[in-house]
Design a protein around this motif. Structure first.
Motif, PDB file in Angstrom:
ATOM      1  N   GLY A 393       0.793  -1.224   0.000  1.00 52.60           N
ATOM      2  CA  GLY A 393       0.000   0.000   0.000  1.00 52.60           C
ATOM      3  C   GLY A 393       0.827   1.277   0.000  1.00 52.60           C
ATOM      4  N   ALA A 394       2.157   1.129   0.087  1.00 59.27           N
ATOM      5  CA  ALA A 394       2.994   2.330   0.205  1.00 59.27           C
ATOM      6  C   ALA A 394       2.951   3.178  -1.068  1.00 59.27           C
ATOM      7  N   LEU A 395       2.876   2.544  -2.223  1.00 59.76           N
ATOM      8  CA  LEU A 395       2.855   3.323  -3.468  1.00 59.76           C
ATOM      9  C   LEU A 395       1.607   4.202  -3.537  1.00 59.76           C
ATOM     10  N   ALA A 396       0.474   3.625  -3.137  1.00 58.91           N
ATOM     11  CA  ALA A 396      -0.771   4.403  -3.162  1.00 58.91           C
ATOM     12  C   ALA A 396      -0.678   5.572  -2.193  1.00 58.91           C
ATOM     13  N   ARG A 397      -0.080   5.330  -1.016  1.00 60.26           N
ATOM     14  CA  ARG A 397       0.084   6.422  -0.042  1.00 60.26           C
ATOM     15  C   ARG A 397       1.008   7.499  -0.605  1.00 60.26           C
ATOM     16  N   ALA A 398       2.099   7.052  -1.222  1.00 57.24           N
ATOM     17  CA  ALA A 398       3.052   8.022  -1.794  1.00 57.24           C
ATOM     18  C   ALA A 398       2.379   8.836  -2.905  1.00 57.24           C
ATOM     19  N   ASP A 399       1.596   8.163  -3.737  1.00 52.51           N
ATOM     20  CA  ASP A 399       0.890   8.874  -4.822  1.00 52.51           C
ATOM     21  C   ASP A 399      -0.031   9.948  -4.245  1.00 52.51           C
ATOM     22  N   ALA A 400      -0.788   9.576  -3.205  1.00 49.67           N
ATOM     23  CA  ALA A 400      -1.757  10.516  -2.629  1.00 49.67           C
ATOM     24  C   ALA A 400      -1.040  11.700  -1.975  1.00 49.67           C
ATOM     25  N   LEU A 401       0.073  11.414  -1.313  1.00 44.75           N
ATOM     26  CA  LEU A 401       0.811  12.492  -0.648  1.00 44.75           C
ATOM     27  C   LEU A 401       1.356  13.501  -1.662  1.00 44.75           C
ATOM     28  N   PHE A 402       1.966  13.003  -2.736  1.00 43.77           N
ATOM     29  CA  PHE A 402       2.703  13.858  -3.663  1.00 43.77           C
ATOM     30  C   PHE A 402       1.836  14.444  -4.774  1.00 43.77           C
ATOM     31  N   ALA A 403       0.553  14.059  -4.862  1.00 44.40           N
ATOM     32  CA  ALA A 403      -0.295  14.556  -5.954  1.00 44.40           C
ATOM     33  C   ALA A 403      -0.330  16.092  -5.952  1.00 44.40           C
ATOM     34  N   ALA A 404      -0.260  16.679  -7.143  1.00 46.13           N
ATOM     35  CA  ALA A 404      -0.348  18.143  -7.261  1.00 46.13           C
ATOM     36  C   ALA A 404      -1.720  18.514  -7.808  1.00 46.13           C
ATOM     37  N   ASP A 405      -2.244  19.681  -7.380  1.00 44.49           N
ATOM     38  CA  ASP A 405      -3.559  20.129  -7.858  1.00 44.49           C
ATOM     39  C   ASP A 405      -3.534  20.460  -9.339  1.00 44.49           C
ATOM     40  N   ARG A 406      -2.432  21.076  -9.779  1.00 47.95           N
ATOM     41  CA  ARG A 406      -2.326  21.516 -11.169  1.00 47.95           C
ATOM     42  C   ARG A 406      -1.185  20.773 -11.842  1.00 47.95           C
ATOM     43  N   ALA A 407      -1.366  20.460 -13.132  1.00 49.44           N
ATOM     44  CA  ALA A 407      -0.282  19.815 -13.882  1.00 49.44           C
ATOM     45  C   ALA A 407       0.911  20.763 -13.915  1.00 49.44           C
ATOM     46  N   PRO A 408       2.089  20.281 -13.539  1.00 47.66           N
ATOM     47  CA  PRO A 408       3.267  21.144 -13.580  1.00 47.66           C
ATOM     48  C   PRO A 408       3.559  21.621 -15.002  1.00 47.66           C
ATOM     49  N   TRP A 409       4.110  22.828 -15.070  1.00 46.09           N
ATOM     50  CA  TRP A 409       4.428  23.424 -16.375  1.00 46.09           C
ATOM     51  C   TRP A 409       5.525  24.457 -16.183  1.00 46.09           C
ATOM     52  N   CYS A 410       6.526  24.415 -17.043  1.00 46.79           N
ATOM     53  CA  CYS A 410       7.545  25.468 -17.046  1.00 46.79           C
ATOM     54  C   CYS A 410       7.537  26.115 -18.418  1.00 46.79           C
ATOM     55  N   SER A 411       7.265  27.409 -18.456  1.00 47.10           N
ATOM     56  CA  SER A 411       7.196  28.100 -19.742  1.00 47.10           C
ATOM     57  C   SER A 411       8.436  28.958 -19.982  1.00 47.10           C
ATOM     58  N   THR A 412       9.367  28.939 -19.032  1.00 42.71           N
ATOM     59  CA  THR A 412      10.563  29.778 -19.167  1.00 42.71           C
ATOM     60  C   THR A 412      11.721  28.960 -19.704  1.00 42.71           C
ATOM     61  N   MET A 413      12.236  29.332 -20.863  1.00 44.09           N
ATOM     62  CA  MET A 413      13.440  28.685 -21.379  1.00 44.09           C
ATOM     63  C   MET A 413      14.645  29.416 -20.785  1.00 44.09           C
ATOM     64  N   PHE A 414      15.602  28.645 -20.301  1.00 49.66           N
ATOM     65  CA  PHE A 414      16.784  29.292 -19.722  1.00 49.66           C
ATOM     66  C   PHE A 414      18.030  28.476 -20.029  1.00 49.66           C
TER      67      PHE A 414
END
Ligand SMILES: CC(C)(COP(=O)(O)OP(=O)(O)OC[C@H]1O[C@@H](n2cnc3c(N)ncnc32)[C@H](O)[C@@H]1OP(=O)(O)O)[C@@H](O)C(=O)NCCC(=O)NCCS
Length: 414
Positions: A393-414
């Protein structure tokens, strides 16, 4: 350790100064077949004391640099080194110079107290060995304008107007910052960055893709969106066939998203509309009648390295209270290696401390980089054999803990 004691085999590494930075970054010309035009102004954002070179005698033969960024992470932000300007003169490649620069740089990032390092990779294979994991996805598309009808066409609720650089400086940064704090993966931009990079136009880019336009969307008397794009005019015997390239579209409301894209897809004399470095998934996949016409492609966005495990784990918030023991393998940054107990409280904040308890999940530093912003779940990494579940069950717990509300996105090229 001083610079003079850091030896890269026969190629010692030195840190640049304002006077030497131009010579130190000269190897990029050979590595990328690209010359930075001083008129492009991007060089103004460089931080000389974060730029290093490997020397052959007195001559710089390789370089690497970093920006001092604040990176949006779920529920907050963290200090992150934005790794850039990495290049080795081809006459010196495959002699371990990149490896020694990465060693020098990650030690420096750690000493500066930055929890994370991020980069855009020219080739993903280069950086995974140094603990960088795929942390955001990046989309691109190109659509024929006549195939871009909306599934639910709606009259615009606001207006779009074009502004010049000075007016944009008063509008774009604040709108961006409002959206940035909600989206993991976005970086804070200094005023210099806005003026010299994001909003700045260059002769080279104009020649390739057309003039840069700055558009503001207002509704109900408020700024709700901005768009940066180029239009390359083109004509043939059949008439106009220009190409519009969207560089960055930022919207703080659903109507801004819808109206700004409708406007970009409606610009006259344009036959095709393209975009790169877009969020994944993309709003047009839901707005268009025929999303397949986008030819939407997903690739790697930024790569992230957790440089300081407890600081990084404490910098973000978690989807629910809970505890998890992570066993981290990290040969390149051994100070991270071992078992860490992460305990997240009711307020979403967490602490991570060393522990001897049996691991719930075992993973490499690069795997933590891939899960940290919420792009990939632990269970997805486990399904390809990269993460191992230690307790049921640890994977499911880890998934729930780390879930983000919004899909990550980086629009800055550097
Ligand atoms: C990519 C580049 C920086 C590598 O530099 P280098 O000094 O030759 O690299 P090193 O000799 O230190 O190699 C370190 C390791 O990376 C591997 N590696 C290097 N370049 C690689 C590549 N392009 N793809 C896959 N692996 C690569 C090496 O095989 C070596 O592996 P090992 O540690 O298992 O022996 C250099 O070839 C270059 O400047 N390329 C063009 C510019 C570029 O792509 N820069 C990166 C910008 S994001």
């Amino acid at each position: 350790m001083t610079d003079s004691t850091r030896e890269a085999g026969p190629y010692p590494i030195r840190t640049a100064t304002a006077e030497t930075v131009e010579a130190f970054t000269a190897p990029l010309l050979a590595a990328f077949a690209f010359v930075e035009d001083p008129a492009d102004q991007e060089t103004r954002t460089w931080e000389p004391d974060r730029i290093i070179a490997a020397l052959d005698g007195e001559r710089p033969v390789a370089t690497a640099g970093a920006f001092s960024f604040r990176l949006g992470v779920p529920g907050g932000e963290a200090a992150a080194a934005g790794v850039t300007l990495v290049g080795v003169n081809p006459a010196y490649r495959r002699r371990g110079i990149l490896r020694s620069m990465m060693r020098h740089q990650l030690d420096d990032v750690h000493a500066r107290g930055e929890a994370l390092a991020i980069l855009w990779a020219s080739e993903g294979a280069i950086y995974q060995r140094f603990g960088y994991g795929l942390a955001t996805l990046s989309g691109s598309f190109e659509i024929a304008r006549e195939r871009a009808a909306f599934v639910r066409p709606t009259p615009p609720e606001g207006i779009v107007r074009l502004v010049d650089l000075e007016e944009a400086m008063g509008i774009f940064p604040s709108l961006y910052d409002r959206v940035r704090i909600q989206v993991p993966g976005m970086v804070a931009r200094s005023e210099t960055w806005w003026r010299s990079v994001t909003l700045h136009d260059t002769d080279r880019a104009r020649g390739e893709s057309g003039i840069k336009f700055l558009a503001v969307y207002e509704a109900g008397g408020e700024v709700e969106g901005t768009a940066i794009y180029r239009v390359k005019p083109d004509w043939d015997e059949r008439g106009p066939k220009g190409r519009l390239s969207a560089i960055e579209v930022i919207a703080s409301t659903p109507r801004a998203t819808r109206d700004l894209w409708a406007w970009l897809l409606g610009v006259d004399l344009v036959a095709r509309v393209a975009a790169v470095r877009t969020p994944v998934p993309h709003p047009l996949q839901l707005l268009l009648a025929e999303p397949r016409r986008l030819g939407f492609t997903v690739g790697d966005g930024i790569w992230l390295r957790v440089v300081d495990v407890p600081a990084a784990l404490a910098a973000r918030t978690y989807g629910r209270p809970g505890a998890l023991v992570l066993e981290i393998r990290d040969a390149f940054c051994p100070w991270n290696a071992g078992r860490w107990r992460l305990v997240a409280g009711e307020d979403g904040h967490a602490v991570a401390e060393r522990t001897d308890a049996p691991p719930d999940v075992t993973l490499d530093a690069a795997d933590l980089g891939a899960t940290y912003l919420g792009t990939f779940r632990f269970s997805e990494l486990a399904r390809v054999g990269r993460v191992v579940e230690g307790t049921p069950g640890a994977l499911a717990r880890a998934d729930a803990l780390f879930a983000a509300d919004r899909a990550p996105w980086c629009s800055t090229m550097f």
